[in-house]
Write a protein that holds these residues in place. Structure first.
Motif, PDB file in Angstrom:
ATOM      1  N   ILE A  71      -4.493  13.778  -0.905  1.00 57.90           N
ATOM      2  CA  ILE A  71      -3.551  13.720   0.202  1.00 57.90           C
ATOM      3  C   ILE A  71      -4.194  12.856   1.293  1.00 57.90           C
ATOM      4  O   ILE A  71      -5.309  13.121   1.733  1.00 57.90           O
ATOM      5  CB  ILE A  71      -3.249  15.126   0.750  1.00 57.90           C
ATOM      6  N   GLY A  72      -3.498  11.801   1.692  1.00 55.77           N
ATOM      7  CA  GLY A  72      -4.026  10.882   2.703  1.00 55.77           C
ATOM      8  C   GLY A  72      -4.704   9.662   2.135  1.00 55.77           C
ATOM      9  O   GLY A  72      -5.043   8.737   2.881  1.00 55.77           O
ATOM     10  N   GLU A  73      -4.891   9.619   0.813  1.00 51.74           N
ATOM     11  CA  GLU A  73      -5.557   8.467   0.202  1.00 51.74           C
ATOM     12  C   GLU A  73      -4.614   7.273   0.125  1.00 51.74           C
ATOM     13  O   GLU A  73      -3.425   7.410  -0.159  1.00 51.74           O
ATOM     14  CB  GLU A  73      -6.047   8.830  -1.192  1.00 51.74           C
ATOM     15  N   PRO A 110      -0.075  17.656   6.761  1.00 50.43           N
ATOM     16  CA  PRO A 110       0.006  16.225   6.472  1.00 50.43           C
ATOM     17  C   PRO A 110      -1.250  15.524   6.977  1.00 50.43           C
ATOM     18  O   PRO A 110      -1.896  15.980   7.933  1.00 50.43           O
ATOM     19  CB  PRO A 110       1.243  15.770   7.249  1.00 50.43           C
ATOM     20  N   PRO A 111      -1.628  14.408   6.360  1.00 46.96           N
ATOM     21  CA  PRO A 111      -2.841  13.703   6.787  1.00 46.96           C
ATOM     22  C   PRO A 111      -2.681  12.966   8.109  1.00 46.96           C
ATOM     23  O   PRO A 111      -3.663  12.492   8.693  1.00 46.96           O
ATOM     24  CB  PRO A 111      -3.087  12.724   5.643  1.00 46.96           C
ATOM     25  N   ILE A 112      -1.438  12.860   8.574  1.00 49.38           N
ATOM     26  CA  ILE A 112      -1.145  12.209   9.853  1.00 49.38           C
ATOM     27  C   ILE A 112       0.048  12.943  10.451  1.00 49.38           C
ATOM     28  O   ILE A 112       0.904  13.453   9.713  1.00 49.38           O
ATOM     29  CB  ILE A 112      -0.838  10.703   9.644  1.00 49.38           C
ATOM     30  N   THR A 113       0.105  13.075  11.753  1.00 45.72           N
ATOM     31  CA  THR A 113       1.230  13.762  12.385  1.00 45.72           C
ATOM     32  C   THR A 113       2.376  12.782  12.610  1.00 45.72           C
ATOM     33  O   THR A 113       2.191  11.562  12.572  1.00 45.72           O
ATOM     34  CB  THR A 113       0.822  14.376  13.733  1.00 45.72           C
ATOM     35  N   LEU A 114       3.548  13.338  12.854  1.00 43.29           N
ATOM     36  CA  LEU A 114       4.691  12.490  13.173  1.00 43.29           C
ATOM     37  C   LEU A 114       4.403  11.613  14.386  1.00 43.29           C
ATOM     38  O   LEU A 114       4.756  10.430  14.410  1.00 43.29           O
ATOM     39  CB  LEU A 114       5.920  13.364  13.451  1.00 43.29           C
ATOM     40  N   HIS A 130       0.839  -1.202   0.000  1.00 39.43           N
ATOM     41  CA  HIS A 130       0.000   0.000   0.000  1.00 39.43           C
ATOM     42  C   HIS A 130       0.874   1.253   0.000  1.00 39.43           C
ATOM     43  O   HIS A 130       1.927   1.290   0.639  1.00 39.43           O
ATOM     44  CB  HIS A 130      -0.900   0.027   1.231  1.00 39.43           C
ATOM     45  N   VAL A 131       0.418   2.287  -0.697  1.00 42.83           N
ATOM     46  CA  VAL A 131       1.128   3.569  -0.768  1.00 42.83           C
ATOM     47  C   VAL A 131       0.153   4.669  -0.364  1.00 42.83           C
ATOM     48  O   VAL A 131      -0.953   4.758  -0.902  1.00 42.83           O
ATOM     49  CB  VAL A 131       1.662   3.837  -2.190  1.00 42.83           C
ATOM     50  N   VAL A 132       0.569   5.518   0.568  1.00 42.17           N
ATOM     51  CA  VAL A 132      -0.264   6.618   1.046  1.00 42.17           C
ATOM     52  C   VAL A 132       0.429   7.937   0.741  1.00 42.17           C
ATOM     53  O   VAL A 132       1.585   8.149   1.135  1.00 42.17           O
ATOM     54  CB  VAL A 132      -0.518   6.530   2.559  1.00 42.17           C
ATOM     55  N   ARG A 133      -0.260   8.836   0.066  1.00 44.26           N
ATOM     56  CA  ARG A 133       0.336  10.129  -0.259  1.00 44.26           C
ATOM     57  C   ARG A 133       0.252  11.066   0.933  1.00 44.26           C
ATOM     58  O   ARG A 133      -0.832  11.367   1.443  1.00 44.26           O
ATOM     59  CB  ARG A 133      -0.362  10.759  -1.470  1.00 44.26           C
ATOM     60  N   LEU A 134       1.412  11.545   1.399  1.00 38.22           N
ATOM     61  CA  LEU A 134       1.470  12.488   2.514  1.00 38.22           C
ATOM     62  C   LEU A 134       1.584  13.928   2.041  1.00 38.22           C
ATOM     63  O   LEU A 134       1.324  14.853   2.795  1.00 38.22           O
ATOM     64  CB  LEU A 134       2.668  12.163   3.417  1.00 38.22           C
ATOM     65  N   GLY A 135       1.972  14.118   0.765  1.00 35.73           N
ATOM     66  CA  GLY A 135       2.134  15.450   0.199  1.00 35.73           C
ATOM     67  C   GLY A 135       3.475  15.592  -0.481  1.00 35.73           C
ATOM     68  O   GLY A 135       4.482  15.048  -0.033  1.00 35.73           O
ATOM     69  N   HIS A 136       3.509  16.332  -1.608  1.00 35.29           N
ATOM     70  CA  HIS A 136       4.724  16.536  -2.380  1.00 35.29           C
ATOM     71  C   HIS A 136       5.296  15.170  -2.791  1.00 35.29           C
ATOM     72  O   HIS A 136       4.616  14.407  -3.460  1.00 35.29           O
ATOM     73  CB  HIS A 136       5.724  17.368  -1.582  1.00 35.29           C
ATOM     74  N   TYR A 178       5.908  -0.853   7.863  1.00 33.79           N
ATOM     75  CA  TYR A 178       5.746   0.528   7.427  1.00 33.79           C
ATOM     76  C   TYR A 178       7.081   1.163   7.021  1.00 33.79           C
ATOM     77  O   TYR A 178       8.087   1.016   7.723  1.00 33.79           O
ATOM     78  CB  TYR A 178       5.102   1.360   8.537  1.00 33.79           C
ATOM     79  N   TRP A 179       7.051   1.858   5.901  1.00 37.12           N
ATOM     80  CA  TRP A 179       8.220   2.552   5.362  1.00 37.12           C
ATOM     81  C   TRP A 179       7.828   3.992   5.030  1.00 37.12           C
ATOM     82  O   TRP A 179       6.654   4.279   4.764  1.00 37.12           O
ATOM     83  CB  TRP A 179       8.696   1.884   4.068  1.00 37.12           C
ATOM     84  N   LEU A 180       8.813   4.884   5.000  1.00 33.75           N
ATOM     85  CA  LEU A 180       8.611   6.260   4.567  1.00 33.75           C
ATOM     86  C   LEU A 180       9.550   6.584   3.405  1.00 33.75           C
ATOM     87  O   LEU A 180      10.696   6.125   3.388  1.00 33.75           O
ATOM     88  CB  LEU A 180       8.889   7.244   5.706  1.00 33.75           C
ATOM     89  N   ILE A 181       9.047   7.358   2.454  1.00 29.43           N
ATOM     90  CA  ILE A 181       9.871   7.869   1.357  1.00 29.43           C
ATOM     91  C   ILE A 181       9.910   9.395   1.454  1.00 29.43           C
ATOM     92  O   ILE A 181       8.856  10.045   1.547  1.00 29.43           O
ATOM     93  CB  ILE A 181       9.304   7.453  -0.010  1.00 29.43           C
ATOM     94  N   ASP A 182      11.110   9.962   1.470  1.00 27.69           N
ATOM     95  CA  ASP A 182      11.323  11.417   1.490  1.00 27.69           C
ATOM     96  C   ASP A 182      10.350  12.145   2.422  1.00 27.69           C
ATOM     97  O   ASP A 182       9.630  13.075   2.003  1.00 27.69           O
ATOM     98  CB  ASP A 182      11.194  11.989   0.070  1.00 27.69           C
ATOM     99  N   PRO A 183      10.312  11.754   3.698  1.00 28.86           N
ATOM    100  CA  PRO A 183       9.324  12.364   4.598  1.00 28.86           C
ATOM    101  C   PRO A 183       9.648  13.811   4.958  1.00 28.86           C
ATOM    102  O   PRO A 183      10.731  14.124   5.444  1.00 28.86           O
ATOM    103  CB  PRO A 183       9.409  11.463   5.847  1.00 28.86           C
TER     104      PRO A 183
END
Length: 373
Positions: free
Chosen positions: A353-355, A150-154, A108-114, A125-130
């Motif tokens: 964003i967040g989908e 962001p759709p979720i906070t740190l 699954h991939v979730v868009r956080l923005g940019h 769970y992984w992060l790309i360019d957070p």
């Protein structure tokens, strides 16, 4: 002077409008992380490293950038039109329960923005360019400001297995985000030279692995390969190209995901497509392009061509809708790539964003931006 092909460094001309030229230059030199420095000899074996700097792959078709003076002058006097949305960018809140409910056997991939994304790969769970900060800048009071939260906070993030970074520009490598995650992430995978940056930000050295192009590893059941990109690096006025930039191939289960990072169009995309045999999902840079810096960012037309070179199945548009980094209208990347995808019958993903996008699962793509100003 800033590099003439550096659209990410354009926060400095904005500061000049306030009459703080000398102060801004000094702050920029001090506010960025330290240069890769010390130990650079270990990069001499890299074909990309010559005379103390990393270089792009040879590309005779790459167009030159405008001079530094022309770029600075333009940011000083040119009027921007529709580069920042008037209406709020829609954000779909992302909750822990929703993430945990996602199939642990899927990707699954979730868009956080940019270009920031949260991935759930085979249950981890992984992060790309957070980038979670309000600004893509060394300053908290100036520089490109987010269009949306962001759709979720740190603090709400689930336990993160690993972070993948494409390069060290401020809209991809954020100090505050990395400082928060430093001890909370098991592994960091970065291009050559970026390891020193993360260590300066408090990441334990043993958790960071850095790679040249075509090098890779396996972690938590996921195969990773750093692949070429056509870009540049640097966080201050004097550390141009001291670290490498990269795209990434993520192979999880039977599926392959490509992340372009930042790149101009170049022959490397075809090489990557040939070597890996295509991708189930390709996250393609599509934004911050300009005729003044044509070699380091792609127009939507070039993004589509690169996607075709990669032999992708689904084109996922990134690097837009969060920061004002160029002169094109904020909707322009989305309008143009949607039109091209429709003409070429390419399956396009422009998620909210967040989908959540589940790789390989059928979905209906919404043009959410069309009703916004």
């Amino acid at each position: 002077m800033p590099d003439p092909s550096d659209p990410q460094g354009t926060y400095l001309p904005r500061l000049l409008r306030r009459g703080t030229a000398l102060a801004a230059a000094g702050c920029a030199l001090m506010a960025g992380c330290s240069a890769a420095g010390g130990g650079e000899n270990r990069y001499e074996a890299s074909p990309q490293f010559k005379e103390g700097q990393f270089r792009n792959m040879a590309n005779p078709e790459a167009l030159p950038s405008a001079s530094a003076w022309r770029i600075w002058s333009r940011f000083l006097v040119a009027k921007k039109v529709d580069t920042v949305p008037v209406d709020p960018i829609p954000v779909q809140p992302l909750g822990t329960a929703q993430l945990e409910a996602l199939d642990a056997n899927a990707n699954h991939v979730v868009r956080l923005g940019h270009s920031s994304h949260l991935l759930k790969l085979q249950g981890k769970y992984w992060l790309i360019d957070p980038v979670f900060s309000e600004r893509a800048s060394p300053f908290t009071w100036a520089g490109p400001k987010r269009f949306h939260k962001p759709p979720i906070t740190l603090e709400e993030l689930p336990p993160i297995e690993a972070v993948i970074l494409s390069h060290d520009h401020y809209d991809h490598l954020d100090v505050a985000t990395i400082e928060y995650l430093a001890q909370r992430v098991q592994r960091y995978f970065v291009p050559l030279g970026v390891r020193a940056r993360l260590i300066d930000m408090g990441v334990p050295a043993e958790r960071v692995m850095e790679f040249d192009w075509w090098q890779g590893t396996e972690h938590a059941g996921v195969k990773l390969t750093a692949t070429p990109a056509q870009h540049f690096s640097g966080r201050t006025l004097n550390d141009r190209d001291r670290t490498l930039w990269a795209s990434w191939v993520v192979h999880s289960g039977a599926q392959r995901i490509f992340f372009s990072g930042d790149s101009g169009y170049f022959p490397g995309f075809r090489q990557i497509g040939e070597r890996f045999g295509g991708f189930d999902l390709a996250l393609m840079e599509n934004g911050a392009y300009d005729a003044y810096w044509p070699a380091v960012h792609m127009t939507p037309e070039q993004s589509v061509k690169a996607f075709e070179d990669l032999r992708g199945k689904v084109l996922y548009s990134v690097h837009n809708s969060t920061f004002d980094l160029a002169f094109h209208g904020w909707r322009d990347p989305l309008d143009r790539i949607a039109k091209l995808a429709e003409e070429k019958k390419i399956e396009l993903a422009t998620p909210l964003i967040g989908e959540v996008l589940t790789v390989g699962k059928a979905r209906t793509n919404a043009r959410w931006w069309e009703a916004l100003r």
